[in-house]
Design an enzyme around this catalytic site. Structure first.
Site, PDB file in Angstrom:
ATOM      1  N   ARG A 114     -33.673  19.366 -39.922  1.00 25.64           N
ATOM      2  CA  ARG A 114     -33.612  19.421 -38.451  1.00 25.64           C
ATOM      3  C   ARG A 114     -34.375  20.658 -37.949  1.00 25.64           C
ATOM      4  O   ARG A 114     -35.042  20.616 -36.910  1.00 25.64           O
ATOM      5  CB  ARG A 114     -32.136  19.496 -38.035  1.00 25.64           C
ATOM      6  N   ASN A 165     -22.350  29.390 -38.052  1.00 25.89           N
ATOM      7  CA  ASN A 165     -22.150  27.972 -38.358  1.00 25.89           C
ATOM      8  C   ASN A 165     -23.440  27.168 -38.549  1.00 25.89           C
ATOM      9  O   ASN A 165     -23.432  26.119 -39.193  1.00 25.89           O
ATOM     10  CB  ASN A 165     -21.236  27.316 -37.313  1.00 25.89           C
ATOM     11  N   GLU A 261     -25.128  31.689 -25.548  1.00 28.05           N
ATOM     12  CA  GLU A 261     -24.479  30.405 -25.798  1.00 28.05           C
ATOM     13  C   GLU A 261     -23.175  30.742 -26.506  1.00 28.05           C
ATOM     14  O   GLU A 261     -23.168  31.241 -27.627  1.00 28.05           O
ATOM     15  CB  GLU A 261     -25.357  29.503 -26.654  1.00 28.05           C
ATOM     16  N   CYS A 295     -19.459  24.959 -31.655  1.00 28.33           N
ATOM     17  CA  CYS A 295     -19.121  25.293 -30.265  1.00 28.33           C
ATOM     18  C   CYS A 295     -18.938  24.024 -29.458  1.00 28.33           C
ATOM     19  O   CYS A 295     -18.152  23.988 -28.510  1.00 28.33           O
ATOM     20  CB  CYS A 295     -20.194  26.187 -29.660  1.00 28.33           C
TER      21      CYS A 295
HETATM   22  O1  G3H Z   1     -21.924  25.762 -32.511  1.00 35.21           O
HETATM   23  C1  G3H Z   1     -22.752  25.552 -31.624  1.00 35.21           C
HETATM   24  C2  G3H Z   1     -23.864  24.642 -31.870  1.00 35.21           C
HETATM   25  O2  G3H Z   1     -24.897  24.875 -30.931  1.00 35.21           O
HETATM   26  C3  G3H Z   1     -23.445  23.209 -31.858  1.00 35.21           C
HETATM   27  O3  G3H Z   1     -24.475  22.405 -32.264  1.00 35.21           O
HETATM   28  O4  G3H Z   1     -23.658  20.209 -31.418  1.00 35.21           O
HETATM   29  O5  G3H Z   1     -25.525  20.371 -33.058  1.00 35.21           O
HETATM   30  O6  G3H Z   1     -23.183  20.879 -33.743  1.00 35.21           O
HETATM   31  P1  G3H Z   1     -24.186  20.874 -32.646  1.00 35.21           P
END
Ligand code: G3H
Length: 486
Positions: A114, A165, A261, A295
């Site tokens: 990705r 994460n 963010e 998140c």
């Molecule tokens: O943890 C915050 C991320 O921006 C969430 O990304 O929706 O691809 O898991 P995601």
């Protein structure tokens, strides 16, 4: 848990990257990185000094001048090469991500691929951003002889601070837009995630990026954290992480652009007419993938009381099917990043149970592994109705109307995303228009991707916008040159 994979040699001491070279810190100190599921130290990173931070910022400024003059096509070549190198290194990097942050190998590999896609799209987007020109006589009294050329120029040195994460993807989501638009970067990885970040930079080093444009700073927050964000040589900060840290950072930062963010408390709003099986599928994947350490995870369900019993039964069945255990076995629910995180979730569960919530399934713990937990009969007196667990616990709040679901959504300190499940598109839009979040997902789980969509948090969930084009815009400013024709 015992590892069956072995690419990552035990306890390698990783160097930091300064002006194109891998170095040991003058501090002579390192930080241990402990795997959240192997419960052993899998590597060490440098604990650098304030002087080394100064050097990193100085080298970045020096390199940025030439980089800003380099043609876009030339910059693009390095980034395309970086994407290719990441794909080549996907197995090695994925294994490190897995060991370092406890994400399943499949998800870790997806993260790397990705990221390569993200970098390529970022290049394409930048190649097609042409600015605009404006004619003077379109304003009353303006002269036809004036023409404004409006273009975007880089901000200088960007401080990129991603979370644990997505140690590769959310780091590159800052680095790629910064670099393609002519900036240099100071990259401060999350300590847990730093080895993955270092590996990602090895790919950029292999791509031959000119020295000084990326410098990694690893170290103790207490030594370099505030020093970095208050550093006069930093021209913009892009931070992803917890709301408390983000709020602290916003107070420290002076008059420089800041994109934050932060956390969320995304609701899955299930209306009376929803397709419950479809909604449950999205809620489960939204709430429990990577143990809810996203998140954008669905962090509470607001379900109409008329369909609540049926939904809870379906959710219970689905939760009980989730695989729980080691990321090396591809489990969905894996040990949390550390014990402190698991302790916090237990406090939230205990608080809810003490105030009358019921356990539908789960509420079991082994070290930092929390089994997926579904709590019913949650109400607004309970902390789990409002606080972000960042773990595999999902509270169900029964509501008597769509209005009540909207009110509970908007009472939150957070405003990242929300999902609405209904078969009535007019109702979906009517609810979507009334809720205070960055994005609304209709009949789908809350999530950031696809990565070119704008990604926005409001209230305690952030400031500014990400998403490929938005990130490029946030790391550049408009500059106007006016041509006065004779
Ligand atoms: O943890 C915050 C991320 O921006 C969430 O990304 O929706 O691809 O898991 P995601």
């Amino acid at each position: 848990m015992v590892s069956t994979l072995s690419t990552l040699s035990k306890e390698i001491t990783h160097k930091f990257y300064l002006n194109g070279e891998w170095k040991e810190s003058q501090s002579g100190q390192t930080l241990d990185i402990e795997s959240p599921y192997l419960h052993e130290v899998i590597g060490k990173v440098q604990a650098i000094t304030k002087e080394e931070v100064d050097q990193a910022v100085n080298f970045a400024h020096e390199a940025q001048k030439g980089w800003a003059e380099t043609s876009l096509q030339e910059r693009a070549k390095y980034l395309y090469k970086w994407a290719d190198e990441l794909v080549n290194m996907q197995n090695e990097i994925a294994e490190i991500i897995m060991k370092e942050v406890g994400k399943s190998l499949k998800d870790a590999r997806n993260e790397v691929v990705r990221t390569a896609d993200f970098i390529r799209y970022t290049v394409e987007e930048a190649l097609h951003m042409n600015g605009e020109s404006m004619k003077g006589d379109s304003f009353p009294g303006g002269s036809k002889s004036k023409v404004a050329i409006v273009e975007r120029v880089p901000l200088g040195v960007i401080l990129a601070i991603p979370p644990f994460n997505y140690p590769v993807n959310l780091a590159a989501a800052k680095l790629a837009p910064a670099l393609i638009s002519g900036n240099a970067v100071i990259f401060k990885p999350a300590t847990q995630g730093a080895i993955s970040g270092i590996k990602m930079i090895e790919a950029l080093h292999k791509a031959g990026l000119p020295k000084g444009l990326i410098n990694i700073v690893t170290g103790r927050g207490s030594v370099i954290g505030d020093y970095l964000v208050e550093h006069k040589g930093i021209n913009m900060i892009s931070f992803t992480g917890g709301t408390n840290t983000g709020a602290h950072l916003a107070k420290k930062v002076g008059m420089i652009p800041l994109v934050l963010e932060l956390g969320g408390k995304d609701p899955g709003i299930v209306c009376e007419d929803a397709d419950l099986h479809e909604a449950a599928k999205h809620i489960i994947s939204g709430a429990f993938s990577y143990s809810g350490q996203r998140c954008t995870a669905i962090k509470r369900v607001l379900v109409h009381e008329k369909v609540a019993n049926e939904l809870v039964e379906i959710l219970k069945g689905e939760v009980n099917k989730l695989s729980v255990g080691s990321p090396e076995e591809g489990c969905t629910v894996v040990p949390l990043i550390d014990n402190k995180s698991a302790d916090f979730i237990q406090v939230l569960i205990a608080d809810a149970l003490g105030k009358g919530a019921t356990v539908v399934t789960g509420n079991k713990r082994e070290d930092n592994l929390i089994y997926p937990t579904l709590l019913d009969d949650v109400n607004d007196t309970m902390r789990v109705a409002w606080e972000e667990p960042f773990g595999p616990v999902l509270p169900i709040i029964r509501v008597s109307s769509d209005r009540e679901a909207i009110d509970i959504t908007n009472e939150s300190e957070f405003g990242l995303q929300a999902s609405i499940f209904t078969k009535d598109i007019n109702k979906a839009f009517s609810i979507a228009n009334k809720i205070e979040v960055g994005s609304v997902q209709i009949n789908g789980r809350t999530e950031r991707g696809p990565d070119h969509f704008p990604f926005i948090g409001v209230k305690g969930s952030g400031m500014g916008a990400q998403g490929i084009r938005k990130s490029i815009e946030s790391m550049t400013r408009e500059k106007v040159t006016v041509l006065n024709l004779i």
